[in-house]
Motif scaffolding. Structure first.
Motif, PDB file in Angstrom:
ATOM      1  N   GLY A  17       0.102  -0.069 -16.205  1.00 33.12           N
ATOM      2  CA  GLY A  17      -0.611  -1.222 -16.713  1.00 33.12           C
ATOM      3  C   GLY A  17      -0.732  -2.372 -15.735  1.00 33.12           C
ATOM      4  N   VAL A  18      -0.118  -2.286 -14.564  1.00 32.75           N
ATOM      5  CA  VAL A  18      -0.174  -3.366 -13.583  1.00 32.75           C
ATOM      6  C   VAL A  18      -1.070  -2.921 -12.430  1.00 32.75           C
ATOM      7  CG1 VAL A  18       1.163  -4.767 -11.981  1.00 32.75           C
ATOM      8  CG2 VAL A  18       2.137  -4.138 -14.182  1.00 32.75           C
ATOM      9  N   ILE A  19      -2.031  -3.740 -12.090  1.00 36.78           N
ATOM     10  CA  ILE A  19      -2.921  -3.417 -10.974  1.00 36.78           C
ATOM     11  C   ILE A  19      -2.318  -3.988  -9.703  1.00 36.78           C
ATOM     12  CG2 ILE A  19      -5.194  -3.776  -9.981  1.00 36.78           C
ATOM     13  CD1 ILE A  19      -6.324  -3.876 -12.770  1.00 36.78           C
ATOM     14  N   MET A  20      -2.100  -3.088  -8.732  1.00 40.27           N
ATOM     15  CA  MET A  20      -1.525  -3.505  -7.459  1.00 40.27           C
ATOM     16  C   MET A  20      -2.639  -3.615  -6.424  1.00 40.27           C
ATOM     17  SD  MET A  20       1.876  -1.128  -7.377  1.00 40.27           S
ATOM     18  CE  MET A  20       2.395  -1.723  -5.787  1.00 40.27           C
ATOM     19  N   THR A  21      -2.654  -4.698  -5.678  1.00 39.21           N
ATOM     20  CA  THR A  21      -3.623  -4.836  -4.601  1.00 39.21           C
ATOM     21  C   THR A  21      -3.154  -4.005  -3.408  1.00 39.21           C
ATOM     22  OG1 THR A  21      -2.480  -6.755  -3.680  1.00 39.21           O
ATOM     23  CG2 THR A  21      -4.178  -7.185  -5.356  1.00 39.21           C
ATOM     24  N   LYS A  22      -4.004  -3.864  -2.418  1.00 38.77           N
ATOM     25  CA  LYS A  22      -3.636  -3.108  -1.219  1.00 38.77           C
ATOM     26  C   LYS A  22      -2.436  -3.751  -0.530  1.00 38.77           C
ATOM     27  CE  LYS A  22      -6.096   0.481  -0.844  1.00 38.77           C
ATOM     28  NZ  LYS A  22      -5.455   1.769  -0.927  1.00 38.77           N
ATOM     29  N   LEU A  23      -2.383  -5.072  -0.511  1.00 39.17           N
ATOM     30  CA  LEU A  23      -1.238  -5.755   0.095  1.00 39.17           C
ATOM     31  C   LEU A  23       0.043  -5.381  -0.629  1.00 39.17           C
ATOM     32  CD1 LEU A  23       0.029  -7.817   2.031  1.00 39.17           C
ATOM     33  CD2 LEU A  23      -0.499  -9.574   0.326  1.00 39.17           C
ATOM     34  N   MET A  24      -0.005  -5.366  -1.951  1.00 38.89           N
ATOM     35  CA  MET A  24       1.179  -4.996  -2.729  1.00 38.89           C
ATOM     36  C   MET A  24       1.584  -3.551  -2.455  1.00 38.89           C
ATOM     37  SD  MET A  24       2.225  -7.628  -4.411  1.00 38.89           S
ATOM     38  CE  MET A  24       3.199  -6.967  -5.721  1.00 38.89           C
ATOM     39  N   GLU A  25       0.596  -2.656  -2.323  1.00 39.55           N
ATOM     40  CA  GLU A  25       0.896  -1.258  -2.024  1.00 39.55           C
ATOM     41  C   GLU A  25       1.592  -1.137  -0.670  1.00 39.55           C
ATOM     42  OE1 GLU A  25      -2.517   1.279  -2.331  1.00 39.55           O
ATOM     43  OE2 GLU A  25      -3.118   0.383  -4.230  1.00 39.55           O
ATOM     44  N   TRP A  26       1.068  -1.819   0.345  1.00 37.85           N
ATOM     45  CA  TRP A  26       1.662  -1.749   1.678  1.00 37.85           C
ATOM     46  C   TRP A  26       3.058  -2.366   1.690  1.00 37.85           C
ATOM     47  CZ3 TRP A  26       0.390   1.036   5.771  1.00 37.85           C
ATOM     48  CH2 TRP A  26      -0.879   1.565   5.832  1.00 37.85           C
ATOM     49  N   LEU A  27       3.227  -3.498   1.010  1.00 35.02           N
ATOM     50  CA  LEU A  27       4.547  -4.122   0.958  1.00 35.02           C
ATOM     51  C   LEU A  27       5.555  -3.233   0.226  1.00 35.02           C
ATOM     52  CD1 LEU A  27       3.667  -7.855   0.267  1.00 35.02           C
ATOM     53  CD2 LEU A  27       4.462  -6.833   2.400  1.00 35.02           C
ATOM     54  N   PHE A  28       5.124  -2.600  -0.840  1.00 30.32           N
ATOM     55  CA  PHE A  28       5.993  -1.690  -1.563  1.00 30.32           C
ATOM     56  C   PHE A  28       6.399  -0.505  -0.682  1.00 30.32           C
ATOM     57  CE2 PHE A  28       6.543   2.056  -4.328  1.00 30.32           C
ATOM     58  CZ  PHE A  28       7.658   1.634  -5.044  1.00 30.32           C
ATOM     59  N   GLY A  29       5.418   0.095  -0.009  1.00 29.02           N
ATOM     60  CA  GLY A  29       5.710   1.220   0.877  1.00 29.02           C
ATOM     61  C   GLY A  29       6.626   0.829   2.018  1.00 29.02           C
ATOM     62  N   ALA A  30       6.369  -0.337   2.616  1.00 31.99           N
ATOM     63  CA  ALA A  30       7.213  -0.802   3.717  1.00 31.99           C
ATOM     64  C   ALA A  30       8.633  -1.077   3.240  1.00 31.99           C
ATOM     65  CB  ALA A  30       6.614  -2.059   4.342  1.00 31.99           C
ATOM     66  N   SER A  31       8.782  -1.623   2.039  1.00 30.91           N
ATOM     67  CA  SER A  31      10.128  -1.901   1.537  1.00 30.91           C
ATOM     68  C   SER A  31      10.884  -0.616   1.230  1.00 30.91           C
ATOM     69  CB  SER A  31      10.078  -2.804   0.307  1.00 30.91           C
ATOM     70  OG  SER A  31       9.417  -2.151  -0.755  1.00 30.91           O
ATOM     71  N   VAL A  32      10.185   0.420   0.763  1.00 34.93           N
ATOM     72  CA  VAL A  32      10.836   1.710   0.518  1.00 34.93           C
ATOM     73  C   VAL A  32      11.308   2.324   1.833  1.00 34.93           C
ATOM     74  CG1 VAL A  32      10.425   4.086  -0.232  1.00 34.93           C
ATOM     75  CG2 VAL A  32       9.662   2.190  -1.657  1.00 34.93           C
ATOM     76  N   VAL A  33      10.440   2.306   2.840  1.00 34.45           N
ATOM     77  CA  VAL A  33      10.809   2.862   4.144  1.00 34.45           C
ATOM     78  C   VAL A  33      11.947   2.059   4.764  1.00 34.45           C
ATOM     79  CG1 VAL A  33       9.977   3.235   6.505  1.00 34.45           C
ATOM     80  CG2 VAL A  33       8.563   3.904   4.566  1.00 34.45           C
ATOM     81  N   LEU A  34      11.873   0.729   4.679  1.00 33.36           N
ATOM     82  CA  LEU A  34      12.932  -0.119   5.227  1.00 33.36           C
ATOM     83  C   LEU A  34      14.260   0.120   4.506  1.00 33.36           C
ATOM     84  CD1 LEU A  34      13.660  -2.392   7.212  1.00 33.36           C
ATOM     85  CD2 LEU A  34      13.122  -3.998   5.375  1.00 33.36           C
ATOM     86  N   SER A  35      14.210   0.273   3.195  1.00 38.07           N
ATOM     87  CA  SER A  35      15.439   0.536   2.431  1.00 38.07           C
ATOM     88  C   SER A  35      16.065   1.865   2.829  1.00 38.07           C
ATOM     89  CB  SER A  35      15.142   0.540   0.935  1.00 38.07           C
ATOM     90  OG  SER A  35      14.645  -0.695   0.515  1.00 38.07           O
ATOM     91  N   ALA A  36      15.231   2.883   2.994  1.00 43.14           N
ATOM     92  CA  ALA A  36      15.752   4.184   3.416  1.00 43.14           C
ATOM     93  C   ALA A  36      16.361   4.091   4.807  1.00 43.14           C
ATOM     94  CB  ALA A  36      14.637   5.228   3.387  1.00 43.14           C
ATOM     95  N   TRP A  37      15.722   3.349   5.700  1.00 41.49           N
ATOM     96  CA  TRP A  37      16.246   3.194   7.058  1.00 41.49           C
ATOM     97  C   TRP A  37      17.584   2.462   7.048  1.00 41.49           C
ATOM     98  CZ3 TRP A  37      16.970  -1.217  10.211  1.00 41.49           C
ATOM     99  CH2 TRP A  37      17.316  -0.928  11.526  1.00 41.49           C
ATOM    100  N   VAL A  38      17.682   1.407   6.245  1.00 41.94           N
ATOM    101  CA  VAL A  38      18.944   0.655   6.164  1.00 41.94           C
ATOM    102  C   VAL A  38      20.053   1.541   5.599  1.00 41.94           C
ATOM    103  CG1 VAL A  38      20.090  -1.239   4.935  1.00 41.94           C
ATOM    104  CG2 VAL A  38      17.897  -1.623   6.054  1.00 41.94           C
ATOM    105  N   LEU A  39      19.733   2.349   4.591  1.00 45.47           N
ATOM    106  CA  LEU A  39      20.744   3.244   4.020  1.00 45.47           C
ATOM    107  C   LEU A  39      21.261   4.249   5.039  1.00 45.47           C
ATOM    108  CD1 LEU A  39      19.383   3.994   0.439  1.00 45.47           C
ATOM    109  CD2 LEU A  39      21.484   2.811   1.039  1.00 45.47           C
TER     110      LEU A  39
END
Length: 113
Positions: A17-39
């Motif tokens: 139900g929430v529309i994500m803009t392209k910026l939100m998609e990229w920020l979400f993807g970058a945060s997932v990758v960054l979190s995995a790298w930190v782990l």
């Protein structure tokens, strides 16, 4: 149905139900990758990550940056190499330039070519 069409037309991601803009998609993807790298790199949760994984994880941001740079350079090079010439537009522009020079000469402007 209308909401799905809006999401598809604006190339947005429809997520619960929430529309994500392209910026939100990229920020979400970058945060997932960054979190995995930190782990993997820092092991803050004491997951007993093998030392070899940490050795591979440390330079990973640099590898990703270099890969992105190579991809960007290749994309720009390809687009420049396959750029279409517009002969008709070039001729039309030359005619407009000549007309503008003629008009300025009639108004008394002296031009030196």
């Amino acid at each position: 149905m209308r909401l799905a069409e809006l999401a598809k037309s604006s190339r947005s991601l429809l997520c619960s139900g929430v529309i994500m803009t392209k910026l939100m998609e990229w920020l979400f993807g970058a945060s997932v990758v960054l979190s995995a790298w930190v782990l993997v790199a820092f092991d803050p949760l004491n997951l007993s990550v093998p030392h070899t994984y940490r050795e591979v994880a440390w330079p990973m941001p640099l590898y990703l940056l270099v890969s992105f740079g190579c991809y960007s350079l290749a994309t720009v090079g390809y687009r420049v190499a396959t750029f279409n010439d517009c002969q008709e537009a070039a001729q039309e522009l030359q005619v407009q330039i000549k007309e503008a020079k003629e008009d300025l000469r009639k108004k008394g402007l002296k031009m030196y070519n």
